[in-house]
Design a protein around this motif. Structure first.
Motif, mmCIF file in Angstrom:
data_model
loop_
_atom_site.group_PDB
_atom_site.id
_atom_site.type_symbol
_atom_site.label_atom_id
_atom_site.label_comp_id
_atom_site.label_asym_id
_atom_site.label_seq_id
_atom_site.Cartn_x
_atom_site.Cartn_y
_atom_site.Cartn_z
ATOM 1 N N GLU A 141 0.837 -1.195 0.000
ATOM 2 C CA GLU A 141 0.000 0.000 0.000
ATOM 3 C C GLU A 141 0.875 1.250 0.000
ATOM 4 O OE1 GLU A 141 -4.027 1.600 2.293
ATOM 5 O OE2 GLU A 141 -2.905 -0.146 3.050
ATOM 6 N N ILE A 142 0.500 2.227 -0.830
ATOM 7 C CA ILE A 142 1.213 3.494 -0.913
ATOM 8 C C ILE A 142 0.195 4.633 -0.849
ATOM 9 C CG2 ILE A 142 3.153 2.567 -2.236
ATOM 10 C CD1 ILE A 142 1.837 3.716 -4.761
ATOM 11 N N ASP A 143 0.697 5.837 -0.738
ATOM 12 C CA ASP A 143 -0.166 7.019 -0.710
ATOM 13 C C ASP A 143 -0.591 7.351 -2.135
ATOM 14 O OD1 ASP A 143 -1.416 9.455 -0.491
ATOM 15 O OD2 ASP A 143 0.170 10.411 0.683
ATOM 16 N N ALA A 144 -1.859 7.148 -2.434
ATOM 17 C CA ALA A 144 -2.347 7.351 -3.798
ATOM 18 C C ALA A 144 -2.250 8.800 -4.240
ATOM 19 C CB ALA A 144 -3.795 6.866 -3.902
ATOM 20 N N ASP A 145 -2.177 9.727 -3.297
ATOM 21 C CA ASP A 145 -2.135 11.148 -3.639
ATOM 22 C C ASP A 145 -0.714 11.702 -3.745
ATOM 23 O OD1 ASP A 145 -4.953 11.403 -3.690
ATOM 24 O OD2 ASP A 145 -4.970 11.476 -1.494
ATOM 25 N N ASP A 146 0.274 10.865 -3.467
ATOM 26 C CA ASP A 146 1.669 11.292 -3.536
ATOM 27 C C ASP A 146 2.361 10.520 -4.661
ATOM 28 O OD1 ASP A 146 4.318 11.921 -3.271
ATOM 29 O OD2 ASP A 146 4.511 11.266 -1.189
ATOM 30 N N PRO A 147 2.674 11.173 -5.786
ATOM 31 C CA PRO A 147 3.263 10.460 -6.923
ATOM 32 C C PRO A 147 4.647 9.881 -6.645
ATOM 33 C CG PRO A 147 3.327 12.826 -7.296
ATOM 34 C CD PRO A 147 2.493 12.612 -6.069
ATOM 35 N N LEU A 148 5.267 10.276 -5.546
ATOM 36 C CA LEU A 148 6.607 9.765 -5.218
ATOM 37 C C LEU A 148 6.583 8.829 -4.004
ATOM 38 C CD1 LEU A 148 8.745 13.008 -5.698
ATOM 39 C CD2 LEU A 148 8.317 11.159 -7.338
ATOM 40 N N SER A 149 5.404 8.419 -3.597
ATOM 41 C CA SER A 149 5.302 7.630 -2.362
ATOM 42 C C SER A 149 5.908 6.240 -2.496
ATOM 43 C CB SER A 149 3.840 7.513 -1.929
ATOM 44 O OG SER A 149 3.076 6.819 -2.907
ATOM 45 N N HIS A 150 6.125 5.802 -3.735
ATOM 46 C CA HIS A 150 6.697 4.462 -3.924
ATOM 47 C C HIS A 150 8.228 4.487 -3.962
ATOM 48 C CE1 HIS A 150 6.775 6.217 -7.912
ATOM 49 N NE2 HIS A 150 7.552 5.239 -8.336
ATOM 50 N N LYS A 151 8.825 5.671 -3.880
ATOM 51 C CA LYS A 151 10.277 5.756 -4.058
ATOM 52 C C LYS A 151 11.048 5.049 -2.940
ATOM 53 C CE LYS A 151 10.471 7.800 -7.973
ATOM 54 N NZ LYS A 151 11.016 7.080 -9.157
ATOM 55 N N ARG A 187 21.650 -2.307 -5.181
ATOM 56 C CA ARG A 187 22.503 -1.131 -5.354
ATOM 57 C C ARG A 187 21.858 -0.210 -6.378
ATOM 58 N NH1 ARG A 187 26.397 -1.125 -9.837
ATOM 59 N NH2 ARG A 187 26.032 -2.952 -11.153
ATOM 60 N N VAL A 188 22.199 1.068 -6.276
ATOM 61 C CA VAL A 188 21.743 2.051 -7.249
ATOM 62 C C VAL A 188 22.817 2.185 -8.320
ATOM 63 C CG1 VAL A 188 21.126 4.462 -7.630
ATOM 64 C CG2 VAL A 188 20.331 3.282 -5.573
ATOM 65 N N VAL A 189 22.446 1.924 -9.557
ATOM 66 C CA VAL A 189 23.389 1.999 -10.669
ATOM 67 C C VAL A 189 23.532 3.428 -11.165
ATOM 68 C CG1 VAL A 189 23.850 1.198 -13.031
ATOM 69 C CG2 VAL A 189 22.845 -0.365 -11.348
ATOM 70 N N ARG A 190 22.395 4.123 -11.292
ATOM 71 C CA ARG A 190 22.412 5.508 -11.786
ATOM 72 C C ARG A 190 21.174 6.222 -11.266
ATOM 73 N NH1 ARG A 190 25.098 7.689 -16.402
ATOM 74 N NH2 ARG A 190 25.054 9.960 -16.139
ATOM 75 N N ARG A 191 21.331 7.468 -10.955
ATOM 76 C CA ARG A 191 20.217 8.269 -10.455
ATOM 77 C C ARG A 191 20.171 9.565 -11.255
ATOM 78 N NH1 ARG A 191 18.211 8.187 -4.995
ATOM 79 N NH2 ARG A 191 20.059 6.966 -4.456
ATOM 80 N N ARG A 192 18.977 9.876 -11.785
ATOM 81 C CA ARG A 192 18.795 11.132 -12.496
ATOM 82 C C ARG A 192 17.418 11.676 -12.155
ATOM 83 N NH1 ARG A 192 19.854 11.214 -18.783
ATOM 84 N NH2 ARG A 192 21.993 11.019 -18.006
ATOM 85 N N GLY A 193 17.380 12.707 -11.350
ATOM 86 C CA GLY A 193 16.101 13.235 -10.894
ATOM 87 C C GLY A 193 15.341 12.176 -10.110
ATOM 88 N N ASP A 194 14.095 11.951 -10.519
ATOM 89 C CA ASP A 194 13.270 10.949 -9.836
ATOM 90 C C ASP A 194 13.492 9.539 -10.364
ATOM 91 O OD1 ASP A 194 12.089 12.912 -8.281
ATOM 92 O OD2 ASP A 194 10.480 13.281 -9.729
ATOM 93 N N LEU A 195 14.268 9.396 -11.442
ATOM 94 C CA LEU A 195 14.486 8.083 -12.042
ATOM 95 C C LEU A 195 15.699 7.399 -11.430
ATOM 96 C CD1 LEU A 195 13.913 5.897 -14.188
ATOM 97 C CD2 LEU A 195 15.395 7.190 -15.740
ATOM 98 N N LEU A 196 15.515 6.159 -11.011
ATOM 99 C CA LEU A 196 16.617 5.348 -10.510
ATOM 100 C C LEU A 196 16.757 4.103 -11.378
ATOM 101 C CD1 LEU A 196 16.088 7.091 -7.903
ATOM 102 C CD2 LEU A 196 16.830 5.084 -6.616
ATOM 103 N N ILE A 197 17.976 3.837 -11.798
ATOM 104 C CA ILE A 197 18.307 2.547 -12.397
ATOM 105 C C ILE A 197 19.012 1.754 -11.313
ATOM 106 C CG2 ILE A 197 19.540 1.327 -14.206
ATOM 107 C CD1 ILE A 197 17.236 3.063 -15.197
ATOM 108 N N THR A 198 18.477 0.600 -10.984
ATOM 109 C CA THR A 198 18.998 -0.166 -9.860
ATOM 110 C C THR A 198 19.304 -1.601 -10.263
ATOM 111 O OG1 THR A 198 16.777 -0.870 -9.180
ATOM 112 C CG2 THR A 198 17.605 1.194 -8.242
ATOM 113 N N GLU A 199 20.087 -2.231 -9.424
ATOM 114 C CA GLU A 199 20.242 -3.687 -9.492
ATOM 115 C C GLU A 199 19.365 -4.276 -8.395
ATOM 116 O OE1 GLU A 199 23.559 -7.265 -9.086
ATOM 117 O OE2 GLU A 199 24.199 -5.158 -9.093
#
Length: 237
Positions: free
Chosen positions: A59-69, A78-90
């Motif tokens: 369950e996440i906050d449906a009114d918060d677009p970043l609540s799943h971060k 691990r985080v491979v690359r981060r750009r703004g709100d986008l994360l490329i992860t392993e």
């Protein structure tokens, strides 16, 4: 000449936590128009319904677009690359993908779907139930939608396999002109997943596909580990 047939399985319906996917798929594929299945068929099952059946919904906050971060961070090895709100992860499975595979599409508002804990195990469970119910030996691929480095667009790939090869090694075999292939390893599970996605789509409500006619030599015990490049072979780490 070899010939593949690919079709989507209709009538699966909405999957909920606790549903037994193997039983549902076997029932849907017992008779026309989806079946009957045959030995050597390969079932491609979307990750989303596997995650739903296995209760991998948070369950996440449906009114918060970043609540799943925070889920993305929690699911990442691990985080491979981060750009703004986008994360490329392993992920903990070894997959390199956007946002650790955490997905909000085709999920009830206010929830996020996580990847299955062990997609090979999920695939084996479906395979074994289908074999018990219908008496035929099928391969099963759990598929998910990934982006790819260097190329635009998304495609479906395998994240779990049972009874079907992940990779077919053609090194040492002759090509069409008789030359010996030196480096050719074919990701057949990814190719099958991509073919099935063409008949399942992203919004059609068809979460299972059948691929008939694959090379019988591909039908063997396998693991998704075949498709994960070891760190020592990865030139981009």
């Amino acid at each position: 000449m070899s010939r593949l047939e690919v079709w989507g399985v209709e009538g699966i319906g909405e999957i909920r936590p606790g549903d037994q996917l193997g039983d549902i798929i076997a029932h849907a594929c017992a008779d026309p128009p989806n079946g009957p299945l045959q030995d050597g068929d390969v079932l491609v099952v979307t990750q989303k319904i596997v995650s739903k059946a296995e209760g991998r919904l948070v369950e996440i906050d449906a009114d918060d677009p970043l609540s799943h971060k925070q889920l993305v961070e929690d699911e990442a090895a691990r985080v491979v690359r981060r750009r703004g709100d986008l994360l490329i992860t392993e992920t903990k499975h070894g997959f390199i993908c956007a946002n650790s595979g955490v997905d909000l599409s085709n999920v009830e508002r206010g929830y996020a779907a996580l990847l299955p804990i062990d997609s090979d195990r999920s695939a084996r469970r479906v395979r074994d139930i289908v074999r018990a119910r219908l008496g035929c030996a099928v391969g099963v691929i759990v598929s998910d939608t990934f982006g790819r480095p260097w190329r635009k667009g998304l495609t479906d790939v395998a994240i779990g396999v049972a009874g079907i090869a992940g990779v077919v090694d053609l090194r040492g075999a002759p090509d069409a002109l008789g030359r010996v292939m030196q480096v050719t390893e074919v990701a057949v599970a990814d190719e099958i997943a991509g073919a099935a996605e063409l008949v399942m789509g992203k919004s059609s409500g068809i979460p299972v596909g059948v691929v008939r006619g694959v090379d019988r030599s591909w039908l063997r015990d396998a693991s998704i580990a075949e498709l994960i490049r070891p760190p020592q072979e990865d030139l981009f780490r």
